[in-house]
Design a protein around this motif. Sequence first.
Motif, PDB file in Angstrom:
ATOM      1  N   VAL A 138      34.181 105.496  -3.057  1.00 49.05           N
ATOM      2  CA  VAL A 138      33.818 104.226  -3.689  1.00 49.05           C
ATOM      3  C   VAL A 138      35.102 103.517  -4.090  1.00 49.05           C
ATOM      4  CG1 VAL A 138      32.612 103.124  -5.582  1.00 49.05           C
ATOM      5  CG2 VAL A 138      31.674 105.171  -4.547  1.00 49.05           C
ATOM      6  N   ARG A 139      35.202 102.276  -3.682  1.00 50.80           N
ATOM      7  CA  ARG A 139      36.394 101.499  -4.017  1.00 50.80           C
ATOM      8  C   ARG A 139      36.220 100.843  -5.376  1.00 50.80           C
ATOM      9  NH1 ARG A 139      38.443  97.914   0.919  1.00 50.80           N
ATOM     10  NH2 ARG A 139      40.116  97.673  -0.571  1.00 50.80           N
ATOM     11  N   GLY A 140      37.241 100.983  -6.220  1.00 49.22           N
ATOM     12  CA  GLY A 140      37.190 100.369  -7.533  1.00 49.22           C
ATOM     13  C   GLY A 140      37.477  98.882  -7.461  1.00 49.22           C
ATOM     14  N   GLN A 141      37.129  98.197  -8.508  1.00 52.26           N
ATOM     15  CA  GLN A 141      37.395  96.768  -8.565  1.00 52.26           C
ATOM     16  C   GLN A 141      38.867  96.530  -8.862  1.00 52.26           C
ATOM     17  OE1 GLN A 141      34.740  95.016 -11.428  1.00 52.26           O
ATOM     18  NE2 GLN A 141      33.232  94.574  -9.842  1.00 52.26           N
ATOM     19  N   VAL A 142      39.372  95.499  -8.264  1.00 49.75           N
ATOM     20  CA  VAL A 142      40.756  95.099  -8.495  1.00 49.75           C
ATOM     21  C   VAL A 142      40.741  93.834  -9.341  1.00 49.75           C
ATOM     22  CG1 VAL A 142      42.883  94.302  -7.421  1.00 49.75           C
ATOM     23  CG2 VAL A 142      41.521  96.101  -6.330  1.00 49.75           C
ATOM     24  N   LYS A 143      41.497  93.858 -10.403  1.00 43.80           N
ATOM     25  CA  LYS A 143      41.578  92.694 -11.281  1.00 43.80           C
ATOM     26  C   LYS A 143      42.780  91.847 -10.887  1.00 43.80           C
ATOM     27  CE  LYS A 143      41.596  91.277 -16.101  1.00 43.80           C
ATOM     28  NZ  LYS A 143      41.631  91.675 -17.500  1.00 43.80           N
ATOM     29  N   VAL A 144      42.544  90.555 -10.727  1.00 50.71           N
ATOM     30  CA  VAL A 144      43.617  89.611 -10.390  1.00 50.71           C
ATOM     31  C   VAL A 144      43.585  88.488 -11.415  1.00 50.71           C
ATOM     32  CG1 VAL A 144      44.529  88.005  -8.669  1.00 50.71           C
ATOM     33  CG2 VAL A 144      43.478  90.150  -7.929  1.00 50.71           C
ATOM     34  N   ASP A 145      44.709  88.263 -12.067  1.00 50.10           N
ATOM     35  CA  ASP A 145      44.824  87.191 -13.059  1.00 50.10           C
ATOM     36  C   ASP A 145      45.888  86.198 -12.614  1.00 50.10           C
ATOM     37  OD1 ASP A 145      42.974  88.102 -15.049  1.00 50.10           O
ATOM     38  OD2 ASP A 145      44.404  89.682 -15.537  1.00 50.10           O
ATOM     39  N   GLN A 146      45.530  84.925 -12.642  1.00 51.90           N
ATOM     40  CA  GLN A 146      46.492  83.883 -12.317  1.00 51.90           C
ATOM     41  C   GLN A 146      46.756  83.047 -13.555  1.00 51.90           C
ATOM     42  OE1 GLN A 146      44.531  83.015  -8.073  1.00 51.90           O
ATOM     43  NE2 GLN A 146      46.147  81.601  -8.598  1.00 51.90           N
ATOM     44  N   SER A 147      47.996  82.609 -13.698  1.00 52.65           N
ATOM     45  CA  SER A 147      48.333  81.750 -14.831  1.00 52.65           C
ATOM     46  C   SER A 147      49.409  80.745 -14.395  1.00 52.65           C
ATOM     47  CB  SER A 147      48.842  82.592 -16.005  1.00 52.65           C
ATOM     48  OG  SER A 147      50.029  83.281 -15.633  1.00 52.65           O
ATOM     49  N   PRO A 148      49.399  79.550 -14.926  1.00 53.02           N
ATOM     50  CA  PRO A 148      48.353  79.024 -15.795  1.00 53.02           C
ATOM     51  C   PRO A 148      47.092  78.697 -15.001  1.00 53.02           C
ATOM     52  CG  PRO A 148      49.922  77.305 -15.288  1.00 53.02           C
ATOM     53  CD  PRO A 148      50.446  78.575 -14.655  1.00 53.02           C
ATOM     54  N   GLN A 149      45.976  78.596 -15.685  1.00 51.19           N
ATOM     55  CA  GLN A 149      44.717  78.283 -15.014  1.00 51.19           C
ATOM     56  C   GLN A 149      44.693  76.821 -14.559  1.00 51.19           C
ATOM     57  OE1 GLN A 149      42.175  80.455 -14.343  1.00 51.19           O
ATOM     58  NE2 GLN A 149      43.441  82.092 -15.143  1.00 51.19           N
ATOM     59  N   VAL A 150      45.201  75.940 -15.386  1.00 56.90           N
ATOM     60  CA  VAL A 150      45.227  74.509 -15.066  1.00 56.90           C
ATOM     61  C   VAL A 150      46.615  73.979 -15.387  1.00 56.90           C
ATOM     62  CG1 VAL A 150      44.236  72.244 -15.570  1.00 56.90           C
ATOM     63  CG2 VAL A 150      42.781  74.268 -15.617  1.00 56.90           C
ATOM     64  N   LEU A 151      47.127  73.161 -14.492  1.00 60.62           N
ATOM     65  CA  LEU A 151      48.471  72.625 -14.683  1.00 60.62           C
ATOM     66  C   LEU A 151      48.488  71.172 -14.235  1.00 60.62           C
ATOM     67  CD1 LEU A 151      51.344  73.516 -15.484  1.00 60.62           C
ATOM     68  CD2 LEU A 151      51.745  74.038 -13.081  1.00 60.62           C
ATOM     69  N   SER A 152      48.980  70.293 -15.090  1.00 59.37           N
ATOM     70  CA  SER A 152      49.090  68.876 -14.763  1.00 59.37           C
ATOM     71  C   SER A 152      50.566  68.501 -14.743  1.00 59.37           C
ATOM     72  CB  SER A 152      48.339  68.040 -15.802  1.00 59.37           C
ATOM     73  OG  SER A 152      48.458  66.668 -15.509  1.00 59.37           O
ATOM     74  N   LEU A 153      50.998  67.903 -13.646  1.00 60.02           N
ATOM     75  CA  LEU A 153      52.419  67.612 -13.461  1.00 60.02           C
ATOM     76  C   LEU A 153      52.662  66.167 -13.096  1.00 60.02           C
ATOM     77  CD1 LEU A 153      53.221  70.631 -11.171  1.00 60.02           C
ATOM     78  CD2 LEU A 153      53.960  70.402 -13.502  1.00 60.02           C
ATOM     79  N   GLN A 154      53.879  65.756 -13.331  1.00 58.21           N
ATOM     80  CA  GLN A 154      54.349  64.481 -12.812  1.00 58.21           C
ATOM     81  C   GLN A 154      55.068  64.739 -11.485  1.00 58.21           C
ATOM     82  OE1 GLN A 154      53.747  61.487 -14.299  1.00 58.21           O
ATOM     83  NE2 GLN A 154      52.559  62.617 -15.817  1.00 58.21           N
ATOM     84  N   GLU A 155      55.023  63.775 -10.612  1.00 56.78           N
ATOM     85  CA  GLU A 155      55.735  63.915  -9.338  1.00 56.78           C
ATOM     86  C   GLU A 155      57.212  64.198  -9.609  1.00 56.78           C
ATOM     87  OE1 GLU A 155      56.551  61.268  -5.303  1.00 56.78           O
ATOM     88  OE2 GLU A 155      54.844  60.814  -6.599  1.00 56.78           O
ATOM     89  N   GLY A 156      57.763  65.165  -8.893  1.00 56.91           N
ATOM     90  CA  GLY A 156      59.157  65.539  -9.060  1.00 56.91           C
ATOM     91  C   GLY A 156      59.374  66.719  -9.984  1.00 56.91           C
TER      92      GLY A 156
END
Length: 93
Positions: free
Chosen positions: A1-19
């Motif tokens: 049985v394969r266990g679950q793999v946890k994947v976390d990404q950060s930041p969840q939301v990112l707002s940027l200016q061009e450049g």
Amino acid sequence: VRGQVKVDQSPQVLSLQEGDNFMLKCNYSSTMTTLQWFKQKPGEGLIFLFFLTGETQKKENLRATLNTKKRQSSLYITASQPRDSGTYLCAIQ
């Protein structure tokens, strides 16, 4: 049985200016040693960016790294452009 793999990404939301520069991180709980980065724009399919096995890779203004000991990948975007907008996803295998 394969266990679950946890994947976390950060930041969840990112707002940027061009450049602006920014970095996304992906942490995972598996011992797998390959990781992929994708980008998705609303209403479109996944766009493949990188397949990492440990070395740093570059493409246009993107750079991706993978540290298998820390179980972490980073995606760096320098001098962001409108084309860089979207949802970024990491996947391990």
